[in-house]
Design a protein around this motif. Structure first.
Motif, PDB file in Angstrom:
ATOM      1  N   GLU A   2      75.828  42.254  64.713  1.00 38.40           N
ATOM      2  CA  GLU A   2      74.232  42.187  64.494  1.00 38.40           C
ATOM      3  C   GLU A   2      73.945  43.335  63.558  1.00 38.40           C
ATOM      4  OE1 GLU A   2      72.178  41.875  68.134  1.00 38.40           O
ATOM      5  OE2 GLU A   2      72.842  39.780  68.705  1.00 38.40           O
ATOM      6  N   GLU A   3      74.797  44.332  63.476  1.00 36.34           N
ATOM      7  CA  GLU A   3      74.556  45.564  62.861  1.00 36.34           C
ATOM      8  C   GLU A   3      75.022  45.583  61.332  1.00 36.34           C
ATOM      9  OE1 GLU A   3      72.720  48.147  63.901  1.00 36.34           O
ATOM     10  OE2 GLU A   3      72.436  46.923  65.676  1.00 36.34           O
TER      11      GLU A   3
ATOM     12  N   VAL B  96      74.338  42.879  59.176  1.00 34.01           N
ATOM     13  CA  VAL B  96      73.622  41.449  58.803  1.00 34.01           C
ATOM     14  C   VAL B  96      73.529  41.628  57.145  1.00 34.01           C
ATOM     15  CG1 VAL B  96      72.565  41.033  60.836  1.00 34.01           C
ATOM     16  CG2 VAL B  96      71.472  42.172  59.243  1.00 34.01           C
ATOM     17  N   ASN B  97      73.275  42.602  56.676  1.00 31.46           N
ATOM     18  CA  ASN B  97      73.006  42.897  55.357  1.00 31.46           C
ATOM     19  C   ASN B  97      74.249  42.841  54.566  1.00 31.46           C
ATOM     20  OD1 ASN B  97      70.243  43.350  55.528  1.00 31.46           O
ATOM     21  ND2 ASN B  97      70.452  45.592  56.255  1.00 31.46           N
TER      22      ASN B  97
ATOM     23  N   THR C   8      67.101  35.032  54.039  1.00 27.63           N
ATOM     24  CA  THR C   8      66.308  35.211  55.575  1.00 27.63           C
ATOM     25  C   THR C   8      66.862  36.308  56.374  1.00 27.63           C
ATOM     26  OG1 THR C   8      65.661  32.962  55.533  1.00 27.63           O
ATOM     27  CG2 THR C   8      65.459  33.865  57.666  1.00 27.63           C
ATOM     28  N   ALA C   9      68.322  36.365  56.338  1.00 27.51           N
ATOM     29  CA  ALA C   9      68.796  37.207  57.293  1.00 27.51           C
ATOM     30  C   ALA C   9      68.808  38.806  56.947  1.00 27.51           C
ATOM     31  CB  ALA C   9      70.587  36.919  57.240  1.00 27.51           C
ATOM     32  N   PHE C  10      68.496  39.086  55.811  1.00 27.56           N
ATOM     33  CA  PHE C  10      68.331  40.459  55.219  1.00 27.56           C
ATOM     34  C   PHE C  10      67.412  41.231  56.550  1.00 27.56           C
ATOM     35  CE2 PHE C  10      70.058  39.330  50.788  1.00 27.56           C
ATOM     36  CZ  PHE C  10      70.956  40.258  50.786  1.00 27.56           C
ATOM     37  N   ASP C  11      67.409  42.573  56.471  1.00 23.66           N
ATOM     38  CA  ASP C  11      66.826  43.245  57.512  1.00 23.66           C
ATOM     39  C   ASP C  11      67.087  44.660  57.351  1.00 23.66           C
ATOM     40  OD1 ASP C  11      65.768  44.529  59.779  1.00 23.66           O
ATOM     41  OD2 ASP C  11      66.923  43.185  61.360  1.00 23.66           O
TER      42      ASP C  11
ATOM     43  N   THR D 289      66.125  47.112  58.900  1.00 25.03           N
ATOM     44  CA  THR D 289      66.324  48.081  59.846  1.00 25.03           C
ATOM     45  C   THR D 289      67.728  48.059  60.188  1.00 25.03           C
ATOM     46  OG1 THR D 289      66.013  46.455  61.516  1.00 25.03           O
ATOM     47  CG2 THR D 289      64.283  47.675  60.831  1.00 25.03           C
ATOM     48  N   LYS D 290      68.520  47.223  59.710  1.00 23.98           N
ATOM     49  CA  LYS D 290      69.949  47.241  59.632  1.00 23.98           C
ATOM     50  C   LYS D 290      70.865  47.997  58.906  1.00 23.98           C
ATOM     51  CE  LYS D 290      69.348  44.417  63.411  1.00 23.98           C
ATOM     52  NZ  LYS D 290      69.463  44.804  64.962  1.00 23.98           N
TER      53      LYS D 290
ATOM     54  N   LYS E 297      67.309  40.078  47.313  1.00 23.56           N
ATOM     55  CA  LYS E 297      66.668  38.716  47.547  1.00 23.56           C
ATOM     56  C   LYS E 297      66.149  38.202  46.224  1.00 23.56           C
ATOM     57  CE  LYS E 297      64.434  40.236  52.067  1.00 23.56           C
ATOM     58  NZ  LYS E 297      63.272  40.689  52.827  1.00 23.56           N
TER      59      LYS E 297
END
Length: 559
Positions: A120-121, A123-124, A184-187, A189-190, A207
């Motif tokens: 989960e850390e 994801v990018n 969609t998965a880019f975050d 905060t990660k 993106k």
């Protein structure tokens, strides 16, 4: 493009991890993680895959030998004319991309994706490697047709050493799924992407990159599945992050100004642009990159201001053997004397031997430079690729705003839901294509007045077919520095319409057939080491590993 170079330096440390011993078994080597270690940073794997794209000498050899000849942009030098120009089948020569992509990039990115999927850390970086894997797999399937995709590179992960050849339709359908999921998965905060030499880890630009690739792939399937093509194109336009809309967001791979070398170590050194090195030539004085008459005439006859940026005439007798230093530009003299002799498709630079003229410019220089031994210009009257395109620090082109504008123009022409008219996107595309040369290759900027004059004298056309021809002919010119995309879009659109070398009088020497090939053949080793899946793929092609069998999306070249 002259930035992000610190990332390339970082890649050198990563290379030590990758170039270690692999299995002696061919298929295990093809599909097993190269490092045999669980601690490789997936960011380093992304760095290597990006730099390898235009940094591999063997891959770029196939570009010069086959792809530029099929595109009819280069012709005359031994490699280009012998292989692509004269349709000479050589399974080893056309297998470089297959072997190097699967052995290196696809294996590395598949491994990186698998090890970050449930983290989960991360994801990018997971999203980035998924996008780049799609991009590289598009090269493989667009070149060869049905290829290993879902099981490719999974030998170490789950023991699949003989992967199935998936159909191109299946592969393309998954491209859209993967690109949508990655965006969609880019975050924000990660995790920060630290191994990205293209965008320095900027997920907003990633993106735009992914969505723009979706536009490209949607247009690619527009003849074979027009309904899905339109749906996917419009979904990409509405996707989070938008699309590439200016040169600032172009996906370009930066390289360093490293001295060209064709020694053994240069084949694992991805710091410089190997395509530029191949275009420079391993014998640059005697085997330079000559311009094909098809490309030459298109630019010259239309008064294209890019003509002088891309095409020059040189006296290379006193040229350095390691750089373009010492070249003497004789372009103005050759054109003033009407002595240009571009090479037709299928012709070597010496066949026929060009008519010569006595150069006043070289005669004058000879008086002060005893190293100049000749003043009669013969092969010097054959146009060559300008020196700007022969530098190691030239960018590797992935996708640009100019291409996106041409895709939007054709989508509007098809009646898809696109903001802006065909003519508006077409004009923006041509302008962006010209500015691209200024921004990335040091070419002189084309003034607005010159641009306006060119556009006025070369209207897009009146009928839908004329407009389609104009759009894709401009894409063909733009993609000179992106040869694989150039070939794919040429086959998909059928513009510009090219004549076979047979029509130029070379039918007797076209050993692989008169028709311009529409795919490259599978490597010969596949018939031994992945026999069952290889033969299954051949059955879908009618039983032959023929380069005249079009890929699934190519409806223009069905025999």
């Amino acid at each position: 493009m002259r930035h992000y170079k610190s990332y390339i330096t970082m890649a050198l440390a990563a290379f030590a991890l990758f170039f270690v011993s692999c299995s002696d078994e061919y298929m295990e080597n093809m599909n097993t993680d190269p490092s045999k270690a669980d601690t490789i940073d997936p960011n380093a794997q992304l760095t290597t895959a990006q730099l390898h794209t235009y940094g591999d000498l063997e891959v770029s050899e196939t570009y010069r030998s086959y792809i530029y000849a099929f595109n009819q942009q280069l012709m005359g030098c031994w490699n280009t004319t012998n292989y692509g120009g004269r349709h000479t089948l050589d399974l080893n020569e056309m297998g470089h991309i297959w072997q190097n992509y699967y052995l290196k990039n696809i294996k590395d990115l598949t491994d990186a994706q698998a090890r970050t999927t449930d983290d989960e850390e991360k994801v990018n970086i997971n999203a980035a490697v998924r996008i780049y894997r799609v991009y590289l797999m598009s090269h493989l399937t667009d070149i060869y047709g049905d290829v290993p995709y879902f099981e490719a590179g999974r030998g170490f992960i789950d023991g699949k050493f003989t992967p199935r050849y998936d159909t191109q339709e299946e592969i393309y359908n998954d491209f859209f799924v993967e690109l949508d999921a990655a965006v969609t998965a880019f975050d924000g905060t990660k995790d920060r992407i630290t191994g990205d030499v293209i965008y320095s880890g900027d997920i907003n630009k990633w993106k735009k990159f992914a969505n723009s690739l979706r536009l490209r792939y949607a247009m690619r399937i527009s003849d074979v599945n027009p309904q899905k093509a339109q749906e996917e194109f419009e979904k990409a336009l509405a996707a989070d992050g938008g699309i590439i809309a200016s040169g600032a967001d172009d996906a370009l791979i930066p390289y360093l100004d490293v001295a060209f070398d064709f020694g053994g170590e240069s084949y694992s050194d991805y710091r410089r642009n190997a395509l530029s090195q191949r275009l420079y030539g391993n014998d640059s004085r005697n085997n330079p990159s000559f311009i094909c008459s098809t490309f030459y005439n298109q630019l010259f006859n239309t008064g294209d201001p890019r003509f002088y940026a891309i095409i020059r005439f040189y006296f290379d007798q006193i040229m350095s053997t390691t750089s373009t230093e010492g070249r003497i530009d004789i372009t103005e003299e050759v054109l003033a004397k009407n002595m240009a002799h571009p090479r037709d498709p299928g012709a070597f630079f010496y066949e026929p031997w060009p008519e010569a003229y006595e150069s006043d410019l070289i005669k004058e220089l000879q008086e002060s430079n005893p190293a100049i031994e000749k003043i009669s210009m013969d092969t010097e009257t054959e146009p060559k690729l300008a020196s700007n395109f022969l530098e190691g620090e030239n960018p590797g082109v992935v996708i640009t705003s100019a291409e996106v504008e041409f895709l939007l123009a054709e989508a509007a022409l098809k009646g898809w839901n696109v903001a802006g008219s065909v003519e508006e996107h077409y004009r923006k595309g041509v302008r962006a294509a010209m500015d691209f040369l200024t921004d990335n290759y040091g070419c002189d900027k084309i003034a607005d007045e010159e641009f306006d004059n060119y556009m006025a004298n070369n209207i897009i056309g009146y009928t839908a077919e004329q407009k389609k021809a104009s759009i894709n002919t401009q894409a063909w010119i733009l993609h000179f520095t992106n040869p694989l995309e150039c070939w794919a879009n040429l086959r998909r659109s059928n513009y510009p319409q090219l004549k076979s070398p047979a029509e130029y009088g070379f039918s007797q020497v076209l050993t692989g057939g008169a028709a311009i090939p529409v795919r490259l053949c599978y490597p010969v080793l596949e018939s031994s080491y992945n026999k069952k899946n290889y033969e299954e793929a051949l059955e879908r092609m009618g039983g032959n590993n023929s380069w005249n069998t079009p890929v699934w999306w190519d409806k223009n070249n069905v025999q």
